[in-house]
Design a protein around this motif. Structure first.
Motif, PDB file in Angstrom:
ATOM      1  N   PRO A  93       0.906  -1.128   0.093  1.00  0.00           N
ATOM      2  CA  PRO A  93       0.129   0.026  -0.046  1.00  0.00           C
ATOM      3  C   PRO A  93       0.853   1.357   0.031  1.00  0.00           C
ATOM      4  CG  PRO A  93      -0.822  -1.545   1.586  1.00  0.00           C
ATOM      5  CD  PRO A  93       0.363  -1.994   0.940  1.00  0.00           C
ATOM      6  N   GLY A  94       1.912   1.123   0.558  1.00  0.00           N
ATOM      7  CA  GLY A  94       2.815   2.620   0.621  1.00  0.00           C
ATOM      8  C   GLY A  94       3.579   2.641  -0.758  1.00  0.00           C
ATOM      9  N   ILE A  95       3.571   1.666  -1.780  1.00  0.00           N
ATOM     10  CA  ILE A  95       4.224   2.061  -3.010  1.00  0.00           C
ATOM     11  C   ILE A  95       4.034   3.194  -3.673  1.00  0.00           C
ATOM     12  CG2 ILE A  95       2.711   0.933  -4.564  1.00  0.00           C
ATOM     13  CD1 ILE A  95       6.446  -0.067  -4.443  1.00  0.00           C
ATOM     14  N   ILE A  96       5.343   3.968  -3.901  1.00  0.00           N
ATOM     15  CA  ILE A  96       5.326   5.037  -5.093  1.00  0.00           C
ATOM     16  C   ILE A  96       5.474   4.627  -6.439  1.00  0.00           C
ATOM     17  CG2 ILE A  96       6.448   7.086  -5.605  1.00  0.00           C
ATOM     18  CD1 ILE A  96       6.969   7.569  -2.657  1.00  0.00           C
ATOM     19  N   TYR A  97       4.488   4.560  -7.171  1.00  0.00           N
ATOM     20  CA  TYR A  97       4.492   3.812  -8.700  1.00  0.00           C
ATOM     21  C   TYR A  97       4.468   4.865  -9.559  1.00  0.00           C
ATOM     22  CZ  TYR A  97       2.997   0.516 -11.862  1.00  0.00           C
ATOM     23  OH  TYR A  97       2.890  -0.582 -13.225  1.00  0.00           O
ATOM     24  N   CYS A  98       5.583   5.259 -10.316  1.00  0.00           N
ATOM     25  CA  CYS A  98       5.962   6.207 -11.305  1.00  0.00           C
ATOM     26  C   CYS A  98       5.730   5.432 -12.630  1.00  0.00           C
ATOM     27  CB  CYS A  98       7.228   6.989 -11.089  1.00  0.00           C
ATOM     28  SG  CYS A  98       7.674   8.055 -12.272  1.00  0.00           S
ATOM     29  N   SER A  99       4.805   6.083 -13.527  1.00  0.00           N
ATOM     30  CA  SER A  99       4.546   5.531 -14.933  1.00  0.00           C
ATOM     31  C   SER A  99       4.963   6.592 -15.892  1.00  0.00           C
ATOM     32  CB  SER A  99       3.066   5.088 -15.174  1.00  0.00           C
ATOM     33  OG  SER A  99       2.581   4.374 -14.437  1.00  0.00           O
ATOM     34  N   VAL A 100       6.014   6.368 -16.591  1.00  0.00           N
ATOM     35  CA  VAL A 100       6.657   7.455 -17.731  1.00  0.00           C
ATOM     36  C   VAL A 100       6.303   6.874 -18.952  1.00  0.00           C
ATOM     37  CG1 VAL A 100       8.806   8.510 -18.439  1.00  0.00           C
ATOM     38  CG2 VAL A 100       8.605   7.677 -16.142  1.00  0.00           C
ATOM     39  N   THR A 101       5.293   7.784 -19.740  1.00  0.00           N
ATOM     40  CA  THR A 101       5.056   7.435 -21.180  1.00  0.00           C
ATOM     41  C   THR A 101       5.051   8.537 -21.981  1.00  0.00           C
ATOM     42  OG1 THR A 101       2.573   8.073 -20.113  1.00  0.00           O
ATOM     43  CG2 THR A 101       3.197   5.897 -20.137  1.00  0.00           C
TER      44      THR A 101
END
Length: 408
Positions: free
Chosen positions: A125-133
């Motif tokens: 739940p604490g994940i920082i998820y970065c999507s680069v598109t």
């Protein structure tokens, strides 16, 4: 001396090519443990982007080229085939203990593997998820793929870059390096750092960060784009001419060219004196910067004639004495040989398996209390697979079985 700023932060990096890897490299430089996931056999797409490659000591072909080397130092390389259920399970297991997960797949691609934000959030739940598109997670273009040059074109950068209309070769022009990728990498790093701080300051909440190349290039146009928003007109291409203080641009001398930017009226008066024409500073056409912008072609033509009277070194020396911003137009050899660049240590040496003292470019951040002094070479493909998978319970026999199946 303190530990590096991001010591203790663990990042799972599924990005490829340039923008995402550059961001992960910046964070690795700052002390984060970055686990780079690559395809077994082929690795990051950047490894196949062509020469020059490092020379293998045994003379074998290899995948350690300049494109890959520029964006992957200080990382660990782990090979996992995420198209297989077993590979997906390994990624989820790794993600459980990570602070950050980064990816640059097309929108929706990772959802079918249960490696999207919602799936990873469910186990961490604490994940920082970065999507680069290329185009972001929303909007009609979201599913599209793209590369740096596409966004220089679509985002307006090429429309204001290139020779002045009417000159030979006039027309839209791409900036040389993949500058949108680099800026997107910086934005990704800023977003991740802000999210890490928010999580620490506000009770452990993670979040999804959406960073894209099109947004980045539009934002980078800053005052150029603001001109359009104010008056509805796209600024013209100016070649090497400046867009604020005038005169500004590249001037030819007897033995080469220099770049000059006159930023205010005082600098203009001093430049006129250096050029032997002090009376130009009181000419009503040029007395104030706004006047010089209006009469830009006239003052640039006058300056062009004056600079042709002496060598680059002479003008640089005299302008420097007068406190006028100027500089030589260096190629890479001249730039890396420049005494100031050398004093700043922008070229670093690392120990690579193929080259004992491999030259790389250092991180441009300089800290007084937590200096970045320890640089590790970009890893060979899969160099850290065994070590990393052992930390999540994959003993040697199990790894060998997975390797035989092409999963790692």
């Amino acid at each position: 001396m303190s530990a590096l700023p991001l010591s203790g932060i663990k990042i799972l990096d599924l990005t490829r090519v340039l923008a995402g890897p550059l961001s992960a490299q910046m964070l690795a430089d700052l002390g984060a443990e970055v686990i780079k996931i690559e395809r077994p056999g082929g690795g990051d797409d950047a490894r196949a982007f062509g020469p020059p490659y490092l020379v293998d000591p045994e003379g074998k072909a290899n995948n350690n080229n300049s494109f890959y080397l520029c964006a992957n130092r200080n990382k660990k390389s782990v090979t996992i085939n995420i198209a297989t259920p077993e590979g997906q399970a390994i990624i989820r297991e790794l993600a459980k203990s990570c602070d950050v997960m980064m990816e640059n797949y097309k929108v929706g691609d990772l959802k079918r593997y249960r490696l999207d934000y919602e799936s990873i959030k469910a186990i961490n739940p604490g994940i920082i998820y970065c999507s680069v598109t290329g185009f972001g997670q929303t909007g009609p273009y979201a599913p599209r793929a793209g590369y740096d040059a596409i966004f220089q074109a679509m985002g307006g950068l090429m429309s204001v870059t290139g020779h002045i209309d009417g000159e030979p070769g006039a027309g839209p022009m791409k900036v040389g390096p993949s500058i949108v990728d680099y800026m997107t990498g910086m934005n990704s790093s800023i977003g991740i750092l802000a999210a890490l701080y928010h999580r620490k300051a506000n009770g452990g909440e993670g979040q999804h960060i959406d960073v894209c190349l099109l947004d980045t290039v539009i934002a980078s146009l800053s005052h150029y784009a603001q001109i359009y928003l104010v008056n509805g007109k796209t600024p013209p291409r100016r070649g090497t001419w400046g867009n604020g203080g005038m005169p500004a641009g590249a001037f030819r001398c007897t033995d080469g060219e220099l770049m000059l930017v006159v930023g205010n009226d005082g600098q203009f008066a001093r430049t006129c004196a250096v050029l032997g024409q002090p009376e130009l500073a009181s000419d009503p056409r040029f007395a104030r910067n706004n006047d010089r912008v209006v009469h830009g072609k006239e003052i640039m033509a006058i300056f062009a004639g004056l600079f042709l009277k002496n060598k680059v070194s002479y003008w640089l020396q005299e302008l420097e004495k007068a406190g006028v911003p100027c500089g030589p137009i260096n190629d890479f050899e001249q730039m890396f040989a420049d005494p100031h660049v050398r004093a700043r240590g922008m070229e670093i040496k690392v120990d690579h398996p193929f080259e004992h003292a491999l030259s790389l470019i250092r991180n441009p951040l300089t800290f007084s209390g937590t200096p970045i002094n320890d640089y590790r070479a970009p890893p060979l493909l899969g160099a850290d697979t065994k070590e990393v998978l052992a930390t999540i319970g994959y003993e040697d026999a199990k790894q060998e079985a997975l390797k035989e199946q092409g999963i790692i």
